[in-house]
Design a protein around this motif. Structure first.
Motif, short mmCIF file in Angstrom:
data_model
loop_
_atom_site.label_atom_id
_atom_site.label_comp_id
_atom_site.label_asym_id
_atom_site.label_seq_id
_atom_site.Cartn_x
_atom_site.Cartn_y
_atom_site.Cartn_z
N SER A 1 0.81 -1.22 0.00
CA SER A 1 0.00 0.00 0.00
C SER A 1 0.84 1.27 0.00
CB SER A 1 -0.93 0.00 1.22
OG SER A 1 -0.20 0.06 2.43
N ASP B 1 -3.42 -2.70 -1.89
CA ASP B 1 -2.12 -2.88 -2.55
C ASP B 1 -2.01 -2.03 -3.80
OD1 ASP B 1 -0.92 -4.70 -0.83
OD2 ASP B 1 -1.57 -6.46 -1.96
N ARG B 2 -0.80 -1.58 -4.07
CA ARG B 2 -0.45 -1.04 -5.38
C ARG B 2 0.22 -2.19 -6.13
NH1 ARG B 2 2.37 4.55 -5.89
NH2 ARG B 2 1.21 4.38 -7.88
N ARG C 1 -5.94 -0.64 3.46
CA ARG C 1 -4.65 -0.33 2.83
C ARG C 1 -4.53 -1.12 1.53
NH1 ARG C 1 -2.68 3.98 5.40
NH2 ARG C 1 -0.60 3.44 4.71
#
Length: 277
Positions: free
Chosen positions: A49, A81-82, A79
């Protein structure tokens, strides 16, 4: 637990990805099946994140195809994830069947209040909580379903894979340790990988420990919760061996992998003909 990292992650340098601490490749150690545990197949880390744009580009270079997220649904939503370019995010709530859930979601509030933290963690309560969590990683139906989905994904070729939870130490720690044991890694190598978290993650909490002390708290009561201990992992291994006899039977009976999946997973994890210099 992810929120607790917000102001303390900037020092991590693994794979030159400062905003993704506790990142490492679990491979490279000898296997009892001959050769070595393959590198470039399974990586482990904290959640994704907080990845910066620059670090996300660096992570792209690892060619991750699947991100196995072992956090609770609440953690995943709080949060997100990217995810690296081209990778698939796979949410696997290991602790979904645990009535008390995961303490990770409420950890930031707890460690902001020394009195609350003492009530939650002092007198060995943090260590007891984590030992029970590691037992649940083997015993809970939701854990078995989650780790089965991870193993099956690896077996069918969703690699390179990145496995993580919040701090990348407990749910991820059992994922990495069980895969290494299944791949024939020796006990010393398994525990060495597991305990590296204390070197890679705990220093990131120095500022947090200092603030906690300024508020009148004892940072030592936080360390059993924020780090790892050999006895935590021992609990999960003992639970798996007590229930199933061997790690192989844990994967076969406990996780429900068929013979083809077991063989495919081992082939995916073990390089019996490593290149020689």
């Amino acid at each position: 637990m992810a929120d607790a990292l917000d102001e303390t992650v900037s020092g991590g340098e693994s794979f030159a990805i400062p905003s993704l601490v506790n990142l490492r490749d679990i491979g490279g150690c000898p296997s009892s099946f001959g050769g070595v545990v393959r590198t470039g197949v399974v990586f482990r880390s904290t959640d994704l994140s907080r990845l910066t744009d620059t670090d996300l580009e660096t992570l792209d270079a690892l060619n991750i195809t699947a991100v196995f997220d072992l956090r609770t649904l609440e953690e995943q939503q709080r949060r997100p994830d990217r995810v690296p370019d081209g990778a698939r995010h796979i949410g696997l709530d290991v602790l979904a069947d645990r009535q008390s859930g995961s303490i990770a979601a409420s950890l930031p509030e707890i460690i902001a209040d020394p009195a609350l933290a003492a009530e939650a963690f002092d007198d060995g309560r943090a260590a007891r909580y984590l030992r029970e969590s590691y037992r649940d990683f083997v015993a809970l139906p939701s854990a078995a379903a989650s780790y089965r989905a991870l193993a099956e994904g690896l077996a069918r070729g969703e690699v390179p894979a990145l496995v993580h939870c919040s701090a990348g130490k407990d749910r991820t720690g059992w994922a990495a340790a069980s895969l290494l044991l299944f791949a024939g890694a020796g006990e010393d190598d398994v525990f060495a990988d597991y305990l590296r978290t204390n070197d890679m993650l705990l220093p990131q909490f120095d500022a947090l420990f200092a603030r906690f002390a300024e508020l009148g708290g004892d940072p030592e009561i936080l360390k059993p919760m924020l780090g790892v201990r050999r006895d935590y992992l021992d609990v999960a291994i003992d639970e798996a061996l007590t229930r199933y006899g061997t790690i192989e039977q844990y994967f076969a009976e406990g996780l429900g992998l068929d013979d083809d999946s077991l063989q495919a997973l081992r082939t995916r994890l073990v390089d019996t003909e490593p290149s020689r210099v």
